[in-house]
Design a protein around this motif. Sequence first.
Motif, PDB file in Angstrom:
ATOM      1  N   CYS A   5      37.005  34.694  18.716  1.00 50.68           N
ATOM      2  CA  CYS A   5      37.333  33.402  19.344  1.00 50.68           C
ATOM      3  C   CYS A   5      38.730  33.427  19.975  1.00 50.68           C
ATOM      4  O   CYS A   5      39.716  33.747  19.331  1.00 50.68           O
ATOM      5  CB  CYS A   5      37.271  32.272  18.332  1.00 50.68           C
ATOM      6  N   ARG A   6      38.806  33.041  21.227  1.00 49.58           N
ATOM      7  CA  ARG A   6      40.088  33.143  21.936  1.00 49.58           C
ATOM      8  C   ARG A   6      41.057  32.048  21.511  1.00 49.58           C
ATOM      9  O   ARG A   6      42.262  32.272  21.407  1.00 49.58           O
ATOM     10  CB  ARG A   6      39.864  33.107  23.439  1.00 49.58           C
ATOM     11  N   CYS A  61      36.262  28.198  17.754  1.00 48.03           N
ATOM     12  CA  CYS A  61      36.004  26.965  18.505  1.00 48.03           C
ATOM     13  C   CYS A  61      34.517  26.655  18.638  1.00 48.03           C
ATOM     14  O   CYS A  61      34.135  25.514  18.801  1.00 48.03           O
ATOM     15  CB  CYS A  61      36.642  27.063  19.891  1.00 48.03           C
ATOM     16  N   GLY A  62      33.693  27.680  18.589  1.00 50.85           N
ATOM     17  CA  GLY A  62      32.257  27.443  18.667  1.00 50.85           C
ATOM     18  C   GLY A  62      31.719  27.428  20.080  1.00 50.85           C
ATOM     19  O   GLY A  62      30.770  28.141  20.393  1.00 50.85           O
ATOM     20  N   CYS A 115      35.095  28.971  24.278  1.00 53.43           N
ATOM     21  CA  CYS A 115      35.586  30.237  24.809  1.00 53.43           C
ATOM     22  C   CYS A 115      34.395  31.175  25.008  1.00 53.43           C
ATOM     23  O   CYS A 115      33.351  30.999  24.379  1.00 53.43           O
ATOM     24  CB  CYS A 115      36.643  30.866  23.905  1.00 53.43           C
ATOM     25  N   CYS A 140      32.848  32.866  21.907  1.00 50.26           N
ATOM     26  CA  CYS A 140      32.031  32.022  21.035  1.00 50.26           C
ATOM     27  C   CYS A 140      30.735  31.619  21.736  1.00 50.26           C
ATOM     28  O   CYS A 140      29.673  31.588  21.127  1.00 50.26           O
ATOM     29  CB  CYS A 140      32.796  30.771  20.622  1.00 50.26           C
TER      30      CYS A 140
HETATM   31 ZN    ZN Z   1      36.008  30.394  20.542  1.00 46.69          ZN
END
Ligand code: ZN
Length: 595
Positions: free
Chosen positions: A371-372, A387-388, A391, A394
């Motif tokens: 995840c960035r 974040c899901g 990004c 994800c």
């Molecule tokens: Zn992410």
Amino acid sequence: MNKLETLQHYFGHDSFREQQEEVIDAILNQQDLLMILPTGGGKSLCYQLPSLLMSGVTVVISPLLALMHDQVVALKGNGIAAAMLSSMQTLEEAREIEQQLRTNQIKLLYVAPERLMNNYFLTFLLDLNINFFVVDEAHCVSEWGHEFREHYRMLSQLKISFPTATIAAFTATATELVREDILNNLNLQNPKVVTGSLFRENLTITAKHRQSDGRKQLLSFLDEHKKEAGIVYAFSRKQTETTALYLQKQGYKAAAYHAGLPTEVKNSVFKEFVADEIDIVVATIAFGMGIDKSNIRFVVHLNLPKTLENYYQEIGRAGRDGLEATTLLLFSTADMVQQKAFIEELPDSPYKENAFEKINTISRFANAESCRHQQIATYFNDTIEACGDKCDNCISPDKNKIDITTDAQKLLSAIYRTKQSFGLLYVIDVLRKSKEQRILSNQHDKLSVYGIGENLSKTQWQTIGDKLLELGAIGIGEHKVFVLKERGIEILKGNEAVDIRASRLMIAKAKKKKVDYFDDYEVDVFDKFRALRKEIALQNKVPPYVVFSDKTLKELSNIMPSNKAEMLEVHGIGQVKFERYGRAFLELIEEIENA
Ligand code: ZN
Ligand code: ADP
């Protein structure tokens, strides 16, 4: 008026964001303060609002004229008395502002540090009723930061000249070293430190390996952002100009911006961008610091930035209105090599080591598959969940890898056969059976590897070269010559396999965007509102965002208020704004409804 009433009346917001009230209270209690909040988090309100509740003038120190100018225009737009003193004013104007200051008619005064710390001005200030000092972009005091400014060093004198004055410092950069520097250099006494979450949930962050010069990828990205405002960061001045020209030819309203352009050109690009007359600015990092344009919908980097701090600040310029915005970083390992070569030229110092480490960090960030948002948070000592859906890593964890061992071996072999004496493009030409004179005269058309790489395009071969650089299978020697490393020899011998994300070898087709910015409101109505906003802005000689933000227009198009009370419900419309522009919009709404 109390805090909340002031918020609604002058700023048109319903409630405070997290931490804003905490900071405002500290200022009102005259406590020194450092607030660390990402760009767009709402820092300016934290010192502007308490100023309105205090009897004197607040002095705001800021590094950039453009930044101050925008803030002053925006404040005036909200009916707040603000002024700036800088080289931009004539002597008469400056005298007039000084007169207004003496008679306590100005609530917020913006100055550059070099101006503030001159003796004449210090003496002048000593006679005024000063609420408190604000140091904006406070990371500029730190040599560990990415935007150190010599003049900010002088601010360590502030507490000496004004021992009883409160200082409130604000920044979006939060590494431990920078934070310590700010606290120490400004001599903050018993400061309150407020750190907001760095998670910008309205930013969708994406990064891709650049294919060739990245133009095809840029176009496919822009295709999803037609008519939206954005910044494209390029590495060199020349690159900004050629890219802007290229985009113009493709029908985009784009312009180049870099430090080498004449001041009039720079100013006009800046103005036209802020006024929504240019959609895209292709710029070096000289552009954008402190830009107060809230509806920037995308930021693209055509090259790897120098540091993660720079990168975070630059993408932070997108989506300041809280609406969805997208960022795209195009990078290649060659960028990293180039950046490092620049640093290599510098004299030895602790900062040099630091700079190398920073490039490694941003490069790991670019290449990583996690995840960035989380990576950024971690770097700045914050912890957040993945974040899901904000990004690329994800949204589509790319498990889809393909084996490229054979092709990698072809490339390695060609480097070896051409005696490790050429650049990558030459080697690729050999693989792809080029009839170029240089190849023929070197008799490289006689090699066994000549023409064995016609299965892949030039760009694809460059990608494979990048991958091998990342793996440390090859290296770049003097004069950009490609050489084999130990790991490359192992791969060549068949002792190690190489795979790559499938997407890197294809020009990815643009996916359908998940959240369409225009999804939930009437485009036609929005366009009409925009036209009116522009007209009003022109008449009042202010940028459109000062009239109403995109977010406000969007909400207006949803709510279509028919009276003042309904209109005041809309985001960003307070009493002052309503009095200035409300009627015109109500009339337009009536016209649209009756059409
Ligand atoms: Zn992410
Ligand atoms: P920063 O200085 O931290 O980069 P700004 O002060 O420019 O951020 O604020 C960014 C955006 O957030 C602005 O469009 C501002 O109007 C909006 N904003 C700030 N505070 C609030 C609030 N309490 N409610 C709604 N919007 C807010």
